[in-house]
Design a protein around this motif. Structure first.
Motif, PDB file in Angstrom:
ATOM      1  N   VAL A 281       0.864  -1.182   0.000  1.00  0.00           N
ATOM      2  CA  VAL A 281       0.000   0.000   0.000  1.00  0.00           C
ATOM      3  C   VAL A 281       0.901   1.233   0.000  1.00  0.00           C
ATOM      4  O   VAL A 281       1.563   1.529   0.999  1.00  0.00           O
ATOM      5  N   LEU A 282       0.941   1.930  -1.135  1.00  0.00           N
ATOM      6  CA  LEU A 282       1.750   3.137  -1.255  1.00  0.00           C
ATOM      7  C   LEU A 282       0.889   4.335  -0.896  1.00  0.00           C
ATOM      8  O   LEU A 282      -0.149   4.584  -1.526  1.00  0.00           O
ATOM      9  N   VAL A 283       1.317   5.077   0.113  1.00  0.00           N
ATOM     10  CA  VAL A 283       0.579   6.263   0.541  1.00  0.00           C
ATOM     11  C   VAL A 283       1.285   7.497  -0.019  1.00  0.00           C
ATOM     12  O   VAL A 283       2.377   7.865   0.421  1.00  0.00           O
ATOM     13  N   VAL A 284       0.661   8.121  -1.016  1.00  0.00           N
ATOM     14  CA  VAL A 284       1.190   9.354  -1.593  1.00  0.00           C
ATOM     15  C   VAL A 284       0.779  10.507  -0.687  1.00  0.00           C
ATOM     16  O   VAL A 284      -0.394  10.634  -0.327  1.00  0.00           O
ATOM     17  N   GLY A 285       1.741  11.337  -0.318  1.00  0.00           N
ATOM     18  CA  GLY A 285       1.468  12.418   0.633  1.00  0.00           C
ATOM     19  C   GLY A 285       0.866  13.641  -0.017  1.00  0.00           C
ATOM     20  O   GLY A 285       1.448  14.732   0.039  1.00  0.00           O
ATOM     21  N   GLY A 286      -0.324  13.477  -0.617  1.00  0.00           N
ATOM     22  CA  GLY A 286      -0.984  14.636  -1.212  1.00  0.00           C
ATOM     23  C   GLY A 286      -1.297  15.707  -0.199  1.00  0.00           C
ATOM     24  O   GLY A 286      -1.338  16.893  -0.528  1.00  0.00           O
ATOM     25  N   PHE A 287      -1.478  15.297   1.076  1.00  0.00           N
ATOM     26  CA  PHE A 287      -1.717  16.258   2.150  1.00  0.00           C
ATOM     27  C   PHE A 287      -0.449  16.486   2.974  1.00  0.00           C
ATOM     28  O   PHE A 287      -0.021  17.610   3.170  1.00  0.00           O
TER      29      PHE A 287
ATOM     30  N   ASN B 295      -3.996   8.271  -1.782  1.00  0.00           N
ATOM     31  CA  ASN B 295      -3.571   9.645  -1.551  1.00  0.00           C
ATOM     32  C   ASN B 295      -4.132  10.082  -0.212  1.00  0.00           C
ATOM     33  O   ASN B 295      -5.350  10.096  -0.014  1.00  0.00           O
ATOM     34  N   ASN B 296      -3.260  10.436   0.746  1.00  0.00           N
ATOM     35  CA  ASN B 296      -3.773  10.740   2.083  1.00  0.00           C
ATOM     36  C   ASN B 296      -4.560  12.040   2.146  1.00  0.00           C
ATOM     37  O   ASN B 296      -5.212  12.327   3.161  1.00  0.00           O
ATOM     38  N   ALA B 297      -4.562  12.820   1.076  1.00  0.00           N
ATOM     39  CA  ALA B 297      -5.442  13.995   1.035  1.00  0.00           C
ATOM     40  C   ALA B 297      -6.908  13.575   1.022  1.00  0.00           C
ATOM     41  O   ALA B 297      -7.781  14.347   1.436  1.00  0.00           O
TER      42      ALA B 297
END
Length: 422
Positions: A92-98, A144-146
C-alpha cells in the motif's frame, strides 16, 4: 570456533521458533537486512495473524514526492516491499498529497519549505515509472492521504492529539536537538507524525516500512491504531546504504550514487568500483539474493583476491539484471572487460559532433560532449592524465588541438565516460 549469536539474532530465533516452517522461511527473508523490527515479535505475530485470518498483509510505505530520480539507496526499502509482495502480500503506497504540503521534519535542522498540492501530486506521478521497475503492479494499492486528511475537521484532529504528548515528541532526536539549541519548531512539524499515524489507521496497515529516520513516526501509527481498536502495525526499518565511496550515505550531492535508471554499463562500472568492504551490504540490501546466499558472498569477499573479485562481479551482474535484464547485464560486463581488462574501445560509444573552428579548445569540447562538468574541471582532468584520445593519454597542459587530431577518434575522460568525435 563459531562466533556467538548476537542478542538480536537470539531474540529473532526465540520469536520465530513457534512459527510453521514456511512462515519461518518467510520471516528469515523479510527480517534480513532490516535495522529494527518493532516490537521484536511484531513481524512474526502479523505473519501468523494473516495466516489465521486467511488474508494478505497490508504493508504500508509512504512516498516522499520530492521529484528526484531514485537511487539504489532509495530502492532499499522498495526491495523490502517487493519481498512482501513475492510472499503474497499487498503493498500500500501512501502518496502524501496532504502531508507533503506540511513537510516531514525527520532529520531536519530547520523547518522544511511546504509544497503545493499540485506539486506534490505531479512529483509523485514522476516516481511511478521508476517504482514499477521494482514493485509488482499486480499486488499494489496506491492511495492519496489527502482523501481522508483534507476533509477532517479540527475536532477530528484534536481527538487524535490526545493519544500523544509533547514530552513524547520532544524525545525525538531532531526535535530535542532543535529545542536545546533554541531553534524554532513549528506546530505543523509536531503534527506531522500524527498525520502519518492517521494514515495507518485509515488504511488498516499491518506493517509499516521506512528508513531508520522514520522510526518515531511509524511508532505513532501503532498508538493511534490501538486507540481505534485496531491491531497495531509492526514496524520494519531498513538501514541507510553507503555510496560507491564505501563511507558516506549514498547521495547525489556527494556524487557517490547509482541511479536505478542509469544505463547498464554505467551501473555495472560503478558497482565494480565499490570497496570490497561493502559488497556484502550491497548483496543484502540491493539484490534479490536469499540471506544464505548473501552469507556465501560475504565469505567469498573475506577470502580476498580473485574469489572476492568474482563475488563482486556476481553482485554487480545481479543488480544490473534487476533493472535492465540478464542480456543487458551480460553486455555491460563484456563492455567493462573490453575497457578495463583488455583496454579495447567499445564500438557503441555515443557520438559527438565537433563544432566548427580550428584549433579546437579541448576543455570546451569535453564540456560540450558531457565528459566534464566545467572547463576548469576538464583542465584538471587533462593535467592528471585522465583524458585520452583513442586510449592514449593527452599530455598535461595540452588544451588546444587541431580538428584532425580529434575527428573520428574516441575521446574519453576517466574510466566510464567516452564519446566518438565526428
Amino acid at each position: 570456533m563459531a562466533a556467538a549469536a548476537s542478542p538480536l539474532a537470539r531474540q529473532t530465533d526465540a520469536v520465530t521458533e513457534q512459527l510453521p516452517p514456511d512462515l519461518q522461511e518467510a520471516h528469515e527473508v523479510l527480517a534480513s537486512g532490516t535495522a529494527q523490527i518493532l516490537p521484536a515479535d511484531g513481524l512474526a505475530e502479523r505473519l501468523l495473524a494473516a495466516r489465521t485470518e486467511g488474508r494478505p498483509l497490508r504493508v504500508k510505505l509512504g512516498i516522499d514526492p520530492s521529484g528526484s530520480d531514485l537511487t539504489l539507496g532509495h530502492a532499499v526499502v522498495l526491495r523490502k516491499l517487493r519481498q512482501f509482495q513475492q510472499l503474497g502480500h499487498t503493498a500500500v503506497l501512501v502518496v502524501g498529497g496532504f502531508t507533503g504540503q506540511v513537510g516531514d521534519p525527520s532529520g531536519r535542522t530547520s523547518t522544511r519549505v511546504a509544497q503545493s498540492a499540485d506539486n506534490v501530486i505531479a512529483n509523485a506521478r514522476g516516481y511511478f515509472g521508476q517504482l514499477m521497475r521494482i514493485l509488482d503492479p499486480e499486488r499494489i494499492q496506491v492511495v492519496n492521504n489527502a482523501d481522508w486528511l483534507a476533509p477532517m475537521s479540527l475536532a477530528d484532529v484534536l481527538s487524535y492529539t490526545r493519544q500523544i504528548t509533547v514530552a513524547q515528541l520532544l524525545e525525538r532526536e531532531d526535535f530535542a536537538r532543535r529545542f536545546a539549541g533554541k531553534q524554532p519548531i513549528s506546530l505543523s512539524e509536531f503534527i506531522y507524525p500524527l498525520l502519518q499515524g492517521i494514515d495507518s489507521v485509515e488504511i488498516r496497515a499491518d506493517i509499516e516500512l521506512g528508513g531508520t529516520d522514520q522510526t518515531f513516526n511509524n511508532l505513532v501509527g501503532r498508538e493511534l491504531q490501538r486507540s481505534r481498536g485496531q491491531a497495531p502495525q509492526a514496524v520494519l526499518t531498513v538501514p541507510l546504504l553507503v555510496g560507491t565511496d564505501g563511507v558516506e550515505k549514498m547521495g547525489k550531492s556527494l556524487g557517490n550514487f547509482i541511479a536505478i535508471t542509469e544505463p547498464a554499463p554505467e551501473q555495472f562500472g560503478k558497482l565494480m568500483s565499490i570497496p570490497d568492504s561493502v559488497v556484502g551490504m550491497y548483496a543484502r540490501l540491493c539484490t534479490d539474493l536469499h540471506p544464505r546466499e548473501v552469507a556465501e558472498v560475504e565469505a567469498q569477499v573475506a577470502s580476498g583476491g580473485a574469489v572476492a573479485n568474482a563475488a563482486k562481479r556476481a553482485v554487480a551482474r545481479r543488480i544490473v539484471t534487476l533493472y535492465h535484464g540478464a542480456h543487458a547485464a551480460s553486455d555491460a560486463e563484456e563492455r567493462f572487460d573490453a575497457v578495463f581488462k583488455r583496454r579495447e574501445i567499445p564500438s557503441d560509444v555515443p557520438e559527438f559532433e565537433l563544432p566548427a573552428g580550428d584549433p579546437v579548445h579541448l576543455p570546451a569540447v569535453l564540456v560540450e560532449a558531457r565528459l566534464a562538468a566545467s572547463t576548469s574541471a576538464a583542465r584538471r582532468d587533462i593535467d592528471a592524465g585522465a583524458v585520452r584520445i583513442d586510449g592514449k593519454p593527452v599530455a598535461a597542459r595540452t588544451y588546444d588541438l587541431t580538428r584532425g587530431e580529434l575527428l573520428g577518434r574516441v575521446l574519453a575522460n576517466g574510466k566510464r565516460r567516452a564519446a566518438r568525435v565526428r
